[in-house]
Design a protein around this motif. Structure first.
Motif, short mmCIF file in Angstrom:
data_model
loop_
_atom_site.label_atom_id
_atom_site.label_comp_id
_atom_site.label_asym_id
_atom_site.label_seq_id
_atom_site.Cartn_x
_atom_site.Cartn_y
_atom_site.Cartn_z
N ASP A 97 0.82 -1.21 0.00
CA ASP A 97 0.00 0.00 0.00
C ASP A 97 0.86 1.27 0.00
OD1 ASP A 97 -2.45 1.22 -0.14
OD2 ASP A 97 -3.25 0.23 1.65
N TYR A 98 0.19 2.41 0.10
CA TYR A 98 0.83 3.73 0.01
C TYR A 98 1.94 3.90 1.04
CZ TYR A 98 -3.71 4.23 -2.24
OH TYR A 98 -4.81 4.03 -3.03
N HIS A 99 3.12 4.30 0.58
CA HIS A 99 4.26 4.59 1.46
C HIS A 99 4.62 3.43 2.39
CE1 HIS A 99 4.68 8.87 0.42
NE2 HIS A 99 3.38 8.86 0.27
N SER A 100 4.37 2.20 1.96
CA SER A 100 4.66 1.03 2.81
C SER A 100 6.14 0.93 3.17
CB SER A 100 4.22 -0.25 2.11
OG SER A 100 2.83 -0.30 1.98
N GLU A 125 0.45 3.74 -5.03
CA GLU A 125 1.18 5.00 -5.17
C GLU A 125 2.19 5.21 -4.04
OE1 GLU A 125 -1.98 4.54 -5.68
OE2 GLU A 125 -2.35 5.27 -7.71
N ASN A 126 3.39 5.64 -4.43
CA ASN A 126 4.45 5.98 -3.46
C ASN A 126 4.81 4.81 -2.53
OD1 ASN A 126 2.73 8.90 -3.60
ND2 ASN A 126 4.92 8.98 -3.99
N ALA A 127 4.57 3.59 -2.96
CA ALA A 127 4.81 2.43 -2.09
C ALA A 127 6.26 2.33 -1.63
CB ALA A 127 4.40 1.15 -2.82
N PHE A 128 7.20 2.57 -2.56
CA PHE A 128 8.63 2.56 -2.23
C PHE A 128 9.14 3.98 -2.46
CE2 PHE A 128 7.52 -1.68 -3.59
CZ PHE A 128 8.20 -2.52 -2.72
N TYR A 129 8.98 4.82 -1.48
CA TYR A 129 9.28 6.24 -1.66
C TYR A 129 10.51 6.65 -0.85
CZ TYR A 129 8.73 11.31 -1.73
OH TYR A 129 8.95 12.65 -1.88
N PHE A 130 11.49 7.21 -1.54
CA PHE A 130 12.66 7.82 -0.92
C PHE A 130 13.41 6.87 0.02
CE2 PHE A 130 14.71 11.12 1.92
CZ PHE A 130 15.64 11.49 0.97
N ASN A 131 13.97 5.83 -0.58
CA ASN A 131 14.85 4.91 0.13
C ASN A 131 16.22 5.04 -0.53
OD1 ASN A 131 12.84 3.18 1.84
ND2 ASN A 131 11.94 3.28 -0.20
N PRO A 132 17.07 5.90 -0.05
CA PRO A 132 18.30 6.26 -0.76
C PRO A 132 19.29 5.12 -0.97
CG PRO A 132 18.27 7.23 1.43
CD PRO A 132 16.91 6.70 1.17
N THR A 133 19.18 4.04 -0.19
CA THR A 133 20.12 2.92 -0.33
C THR A 133 19.51 1.73 -1.08
OG1 THR A 133 19.49 2.00 1.82
CG2 THR A 133 21.33 3.56 1.79
N LEU A 134 18.24 1.79 -1.43
CA LEU A 134 17.55 0.66 -2.06
C LEU A 134 18.10 0.39 -3.45
CD1 LEU A 134 15.23 -1.41 -1.77
CD2 LEU A 134 13.72 0.29 -2.84
N LYS A 135 18.50 -0.87 -3.69
CA LYS A 135 19.11 -1.24 -4.98
C LYS A 135 18.24 -2.17 -5.82
CE LYS A 135 23.89 -0.73 -3.44
NZ LYS A 135 25.22 -1.40 -3.27
N GLU A 136 17.45 -3.02 -5.16
CA GLU A 136 16.66 -3.99 -5.93
C GLU A 136 15.34 -4.30 -5.25
OE1 GLU A 136 18.32 -7.44 -8.33
OE2 GLU A 136 17.57 -8.51 -6.55
N VAL A 137 14.30 -4.45 -6.08
CA VAL A 137 12.97 -4.87 -5.62
C VAL A 137 12.54 -6.05 -6.48
CG1 VAL A 137 10.56 -4.22 -5.33
CG2 VAL A 137 12.36 -2.54 -4.88
N VAL A 138 12.07 -7.11 -5.83
CA VAL A 138 11.58 -8.29 -6.54
C VAL A 138 10.08 -8.40 -6.32
CG1 VAL A 138 11.70 -10.80 -6.75
CG2 VAL A 138 13.78 -9.48 -6.26
N LEU A 139 9.33 -8.53 -7.43
CA LEU A 139 7.87 -8.63 -7.39
C LEU A 139 7.43 -9.84 -8.21
CD1 LEU A 139 7.18 -4.85 -8.11
CD2 LEU A 139 7.09 -5.97 -5.87
N SER A 140 6.13 -10.12 -8.21
CA SER A 140 5.60 -11.25 -8.97
C SER A 140 5.65 -10.97 -10.47
CB SER A 140 4.14 -11.52 -8.56
OG SER A 140 3.54 -12.46 -9.43
#
Length: 202
Positions: free
Chosen positions: A138-141, A161-176
């Protein structure tokens, strides 16, 4: 006087933490503010803000907590919280449950299916989060995390919307690979993000 405790005794007992007598629900109780560890073996329902901003809390056990009975902001602001013990039956959480906590390992949430607003926001130490059953984010989770590098959600089909917002060190997201919806600015302001993987497909 029998049964009398002065303030000094009360503070020392609180700081030690402890096991509590049988009860089935908790509301916002500032009595817990000085506890470092808490065990409620019989509690099935925890209401909004029950432990919010308990700055000394490090560990809590709620092994009988029922699914759908953990409300909003329960541990929000517990900035020393490192360990949580829930029942394996937990499928959903209230919003902002773990916002601004010190938890690194979220493996105790292996059966969670829904991640609501600000659930994992402002985490201080978590670098990797793996939630194999999550279907909706969900939003800003995952919002404004300090060290987060990887989020793996192989069953997730909805990213709001904005689920992954402003994570300066985030490199990878895995989804279905059956991803159905991605909302506006879902991955905004992640300056280190290099890949979004759909179950093996970049």
């Amino acid at each position: 006087m029998s049964g009398h405790h002065n303030k000094k005794d009360h503070k020392e007992n609180c700081t030690a933490g402890g096991n509590f007598p049988p009860c089935t629900f908790l509301r916002c109780i500032f009595f817990f503010y000085n506890f470092t560890n808490i065990n409620f073996p019989n509690v099935t329902t925890v209401y909004n803000d029950a432990f919010s901003n308990c700055r000394n809390l490090v560990e809590i056990s709620l092994p009988s907590l029922c699914d759908g009975e953990l409300y909003e902001r329960v541990f929000s602001g517990c900035d020393k919280l490192e360990r949580v013990n829930f029942s394996d039956d937990m499928v959903s959480l209230g919003g902002s449950t773990f916002a601004n906590t010190n938890i690194k390992d979220f493996s105790f949430l292996s059966n969670i299916e829904y991640v609501y607003d600000f659930e994992f926001s402002g985490l201080y130490k978590a670098e990797s989060i793996y939630l194999p059953e999550v279907k909706l984010v969900d939003y800003h989770s995952f919002d404004r995390n300090h060290c987060l590098k990887e989020v793996v959600l192989p069953s997730c089909t909805t990213v709001n919307e904005n689920a992954f917002y402003f994570n300066p060190t985030l490199k990878e997201v895995v989804l279905s690979d059956n991803l159905e919806y991605v909302g506006t600015a879902a991955f905004a302001k992640n300056i280190s993000l290099k890949s979004i993987v759909l179950n093996g497909l970049k």
